[in-house]
Design a protein around this motif. Structure first.
Motif, PDB file in Angstrom:
ATOM      1  N   LEU A 155      -2.586   8.980  -9.066  1.00  0.00           N
ATOM      2  CA  LEU A 155      -2.217   7.744  -9.750  1.00  0.00           C
ATOM      3  C   LEU A 155      -0.982   7.113  -9.118  1.00  0.00           C
ATOM      4  O   LEU A 155      -0.886   5.887  -9.000  1.00  0.00           O
ATOM      5  CB  LEU A 155      -1.963   8.020 -11.230  1.00  0.00           C
ATOM      6  CG  LEU A 155      -3.202   8.343 -12.079  1.00  0.00           C
ATOM      7  CD1 LEU A 155      -2.798   8.752 -13.483  1.00  0.00           C
ATOM      8  CD2 LEU A 155      -4.155   7.160 -12.126  1.00  0.00           C
ATOM      9  N   ARG A 156      -0.044   7.965  -8.692  1.00  0.00           N
ATOM     10  CA  ARG A 156       1.164   7.446  -8.030  1.00  0.00           C
ATOM     11  C   ARG A 156       0.786   6.733  -6.731  1.00  0.00           C
ATOM     12  O   ARG A 156       1.262   5.618  -6.451  1.00  0.00           O
ATOM     13  CB  ARG A 156       2.141   8.586  -7.735  1.00  0.00           C
ATOM     14  CG  ARG A 156       3.469   8.118  -7.125  1.00  0.00           C
ATOM     15  CD  ARG A 156       4.290   9.289  -6.648  1.00  0.00           C
ATOM     16  NE  ARG A 156       3.645   9.991  -5.544  1.00  0.00           N
ATOM     17  CZ  ARG A 156       3.653   9.566  -4.278  1.00  0.00           C
ATOM     18  NH1 ARG A 156       4.258   8.427  -3.956  1.00  0.00           N
ATOM     19  NH2 ARG A 156       3.055  10.270  -3.339  1.00  0.00           N
ATOM     20  N   VAL A 157      -0.079   7.375  -5.941  1.00  0.00           N
ATOM     21  CA  VAL A 157      -0.522   6.763  -4.679  1.00  0.00           C
ATOM     22  C   VAL A 157      -1.282   5.470  -4.958  1.00  0.00           C
ATOM     23  O   VAL A 157      -1.103   4.465  -4.267  1.00  0.00           O
ATOM     24  CB  VAL A 157      -1.394   7.757  -3.880  1.00  0.00           C
ATOM     25  CG1 VAL A 157      -2.013   7.070  -2.659  1.00  0.00           C
ATOM     26  CG2 VAL A 157      -0.569   8.963  -3.449  1.00  0.00           C
ATOM     27  N   LEU A 158      -2.138   5.508  -6.013  1.00  0.00           N
ATOM     28  CA  LEU A 158      -2.912   4.312  -6.363  1.00  0.00           C
ATOM     29  C   LEU A 158      -1.983   3.176  -6.777  1.00  0.00           C
ATOM     30  O   LEU A 158      -2.182   2.027  -6.380  1.00  0.00           O
ATOM     31  CB  LEU A 158      -3.880   4.640  -7.497  1.00  0.00           C
ATOM     32  CG  LEU A 158      -4.724   3.478  -8.033  1.00  0.00           C
ATOM     33  CD1 LEU A 158      -5.588   2.889  -6.927  1.00  0.00           C
ATOM     34  CD2 LEU A 158      -5.597   3.943  -9.195  1.00  0.00           C
ATOM     35  N   ARG A 159      -0.947   3.515  -7.578  1.00  0.00           N
ATOM     36  CA  ARG A 159       0.006   2.477  -7.990  1.00  0.00           C
ATOM     37  C   ARG A 159       0.713   1.882  -6.781  1.00  0.00           C
ATOM     38  O   ARG A 159       0.911   0.662  -6.699  1.00  0.00           O
ATOM     39  CB  ARG A 159       1.028   3.060  -8.971  1.00  0.00           C
ATOM     40  CG  ARG A 159       0.531   3.158 -10.405  1.00  0.00           C
ATOM     41  CD  ARG A 159       1.674   3.412 -11.359  1.00  0.00           C
ATOM     42  NE  ARG A 159       2.335   4.673 -11.099  1.00  0.00           N
ATOM     43  CZ  ARG A 159       1.984   5.824 -11.658  1.00  0.00           C
ATOM     44  NH1 ARG A 159       0.974   5.874 -12.504  1.00  0.00           N
ATOM     45  NH2 ARG A 159       2.645   6.933 -11.381  1.00  0.00           N
ATOM     46  N   GLU A 160       1.096   2.744  -5.841  1.00  0.00           N
ATOM     47  CA  GLU A 160       1.749   2.237  -4.623  1.00  0.00           C
ATOM     48  C   GLU A 160       0.806   1.332  -3.842  1.00  0.00           C
ATOM     49  O   GLU A 160       1.216   0.286  -3.330  1.00  0.00           O
ATOM     50  CB  GLU A 160       2.211   3.402  -3.756  1.00  0.00           C
ATOM     51  CG  GLU A 160       3.394   4.177  -4.341  1.00  0.00           C
ATOM     52  CD  GLU A 160       3.829   5.308  -3.451  1.00  0.00           C
ATOM     53  OE1 GLU A 160       3.151   5.575  -2.423  1.00  0.00           O
ATOM     54  OE2 GLU A 160       4.851   5.957  -3.763  1.00  0.00           O
ATOM     55  N   ASP A 161      -0.467   1.756  -3.745  1.00  0.00           N
ATOM     56  CA  ASP A 161      -1.452   0.929  -3.037  1.00  0.00           C
ATOM     57  C   ASP A 161      -1.656  -0.407  -3.751  1.00  0.00           C
ATOM     58  O   ASP A 161      -1.761  -1.460  -3.117  1.00  0.00           O
ATOM     59  CB  ASP A 161      -2.793   1.670  -2.935  1.00  0.00           C
ATOM     60  CG  ASP A 161      -2.744   2.837  -1.962  1.00  0.00           C
ATOM     61  OD1 ASP A 161      -1.757   2.911  -1.198  1.00  0.00           O
ATOM     62  OD2 ASP A 161      -3.659   3.668  -1.983  1.00  0.00           O
ATOM     63  N   GLN A 162      -1.718  -0.347  -5.084  1.00  0.00           N
ATOM     64  CA  GLN A 162      -1.904  -1.577  -5.851  1.00  0.00           C
ATOM     65  C   GLN A 162      -0.701  -2.501  -5.701  1.00  0.00           C
ATOM     66  O   GLN A 162      -0.854  -3.715  -5.565  1.00  0.00           O
ATOM     67  CB  GLN A 162      -2.119  -1.244  -7.326  1.00  0.00           C
ATOM     68  CG  GLN A 162      -3.493  -0.676  -7.624  1.00  0.00           C
ATOM     69  CD  GLN A 162      -3.679  -0.418  -9.104  1.00  0.00           C
ATOM     70  OE1 GLN A 162      -2.744  -0.075  -9.816  1.00  0.00           O
ATOM     71  NE2 GLN A 162      -4.894  -0.595  -9.575  1.00  0.00           N
ATOM     72  N   GLU A 163       0.493  -1.918  -5.718  1.00  0.00           N
ATOM     73  CA  GLU A 163       1.693  -2.736  -5.556  1.00  0.00           C
ATOM     74  C   GLU A 163       1.729  -3.386  -4.178  1.00  0.00           C
ATOM     75  O   GLU A 163       2.099  -4.552  -4.039  1.00  0.00           O
ATOM     76  CB  GLU A 163       2.937  -1.874  -5.772  1.00  0.00           C
ATOM     77  CG  GLU A 163       3.148  -1.505  -7.246  1.00  0.00           C
ATOM     78  CD  GLU A 163       4.197  -0.425  -7.425  1.00  0.00           C
ATOM     79  OE1 GLU A 163       4.808  -0.015  -6.412  1.00  0.00           O
ATOM     80  OE2 GLU A 163       4.410   0.001  -8.578  1.00  0.00           O
TER      81      GLU A 163
END
Length: 398
Positions: A155-163
């Motif tokens: 989820l952390r990686v996904l949030r970074e990708d989304q940001e």
């Protein structure tokens, strides 16, 4: 797995702490005959030393040992071997000791002397079953915690990708409000997720012409947002290449045709509905083409509402869709409203026709302001929406 580990995996491991040698030998024989792996100790100190190395499933401990009380061994066993179950034994019927033992976590309390093995074996089997269940639960808990850690990291990686994706999307998006001479363009996008599959662009074509489009990519989230970035890059490249070669303007239908070809060649499994328009100040006209855009935009002009319908196919689904340019003369003040179909999903209405009618009423009540439009839809900054909503207002004087 070594031989001892294999034996331990197959047998119940019992630590017997009993001060009387005769009783200790008898109990060890009963337990061994019942297929248990048994280690024994004659005092508390020896028993405590065996706890860590042996890691028993069950501890059978006498209440009165020569060097300490069995309750001390019970407390230490709870700390050192939390998955082990402890059975206390005593030759004295002491209710206080029984209650205290059970409060400290003893699995059972048996009274000596043992004349038959049945009671002891039953208690050990039950305690061993509890111990295995506790061990399985702990392992499941640890697996779940590990999965949660992995999920949190994902989820952390996904949030970074989304940001990062959001930053790119915002960077390529034009200003939400801009004037081109006598023409004003305003738009807002309300994403259903962190990233939007709706996109709006506007641009100068020549000193007398301005172009714009509103696109709605199928689906939601990162994959759809990625297509909007491709669309922006694609249309910019198409316009520049065409104008450099032919020295003439690429009209809306031609932009949609070439965008369709590129989307099909990429094989992304995505399609778009697009409304693309061009306003020519000098000629006083709107040229537009629609690729399955719904609801159809409305042009408010001279106290009349024009429905800008077109039955073009979505971009990225079919070869040779045959998009057409349509021309509408512009005279005096006009307002062109376009929005994605997400706006219909937040409206009440028994049918799409009723929802469209309500949408037109909101356009009329919005007082030339896209923020008023969203407010009348009931959309706030904090509100969540079931689908991306994009609204575009092109207004001016010709």
């Amino acid at each position: 797995m070594n031989q001892l580990e294999q034996i331990r995996a197959q047998q119940t491991r019992v630590l017997l702490i009993e001060s009387d040698p005769t009783t200790r030998d008898m109990l060890q024989q009963w337990l061994t005959e019942d297929s248990a792996l048994v280690l024994s100790a004659g005092n508390g100190q020896h028993g405590i030393a065996l706890l860590t190395s042996f890691q028993p499933d069950v501890v059978v401990c006498d209440m009165r040992l020569p060097d300490r009380l069995g309750l001390e061994v019970l407390e230490i066993a709870q700390r050192v071997c939390p998955d082990s179950r402890v059975i206390m034994t005593s030759a004295v019927s002491d209710t206080v000791m029984v209650v205290q033992s059970l409060r400290l976590g003893a699995a059972d309390y048996l009274f000596k002397p043992f004349k038959q093995p049945v009671m002891l074996l039953h208690a050990v089997r039950r305690a061993a079953s509890d111990a295995r269940l506790m061990l399985e639960n702990r392992r499941y808990r640890e697996m779940l915690e590990e999965k949660n850690r992995e999920l949190n990291e994902s989820l952390r990686v996904l949030r970074e990708d989304q940001e990062a994706g959001r930053a790119v999307q915002l960077k390529i998006m034009p200003p939400p409000q801009k004037s081109y001479g006598a023409i004003d363009i305003n738009f807002r996008i309300k994403p259903s997720l962190y990233l939007s599959g709706d996109f709006v662009d506007h641009f100068t074509i020549s000193k007398n012409q301005v172009g714009f489009y509103l696109a709605d990519v199928s689906g939601h989230g990162a994959s759809s947002a990625f297509v909007t970035i491709l669309l922006k890059t694609m249309t910019n490249r198409l316009r520049k290449r065409y104008e450099d070669v032919s020295r003439r303007v690429l009209l809306p239908a031609e932009i949609l045709e070439r965008a369709n070809e590129e989307m099909l060649s990429m094989g992304l499994g995505k399609h778009l509905s697009v409304f693309c328009g061009l306003i020519d100040f000098e000629a006083g006209q709107l040229v537009y083409s629609s690729a399955a855009h719904y609801p159809p935009p409305r042009l408010f002009m001279a106290n009349h509402v024009h429905v800008l319908e077109d039955h073009g196919l979505p971009v990225g689904l079919f070869q040779n869709p045959g998009y057409q340019n349509r021309t509408v003369p512009l005279a005096g003040h006009f307002e062109l409203w376009a929005c994605s179909d997400g706006a219909l999903e937040v409206l009440d209405g028994a049918s799409l026709a009723l929802k469209e009618q309500k949408l037109v009423e909101i356009m009329e009540q919005a007082n030339h302001n896209v923020d008023n439009f969203l407010s009348l839809l009931g959309i706030t900054e904090q509100a969540s929406v079931p689908d991306d909503i994009a609204v575009l207002l092109v207004s001016g004087q010709c």
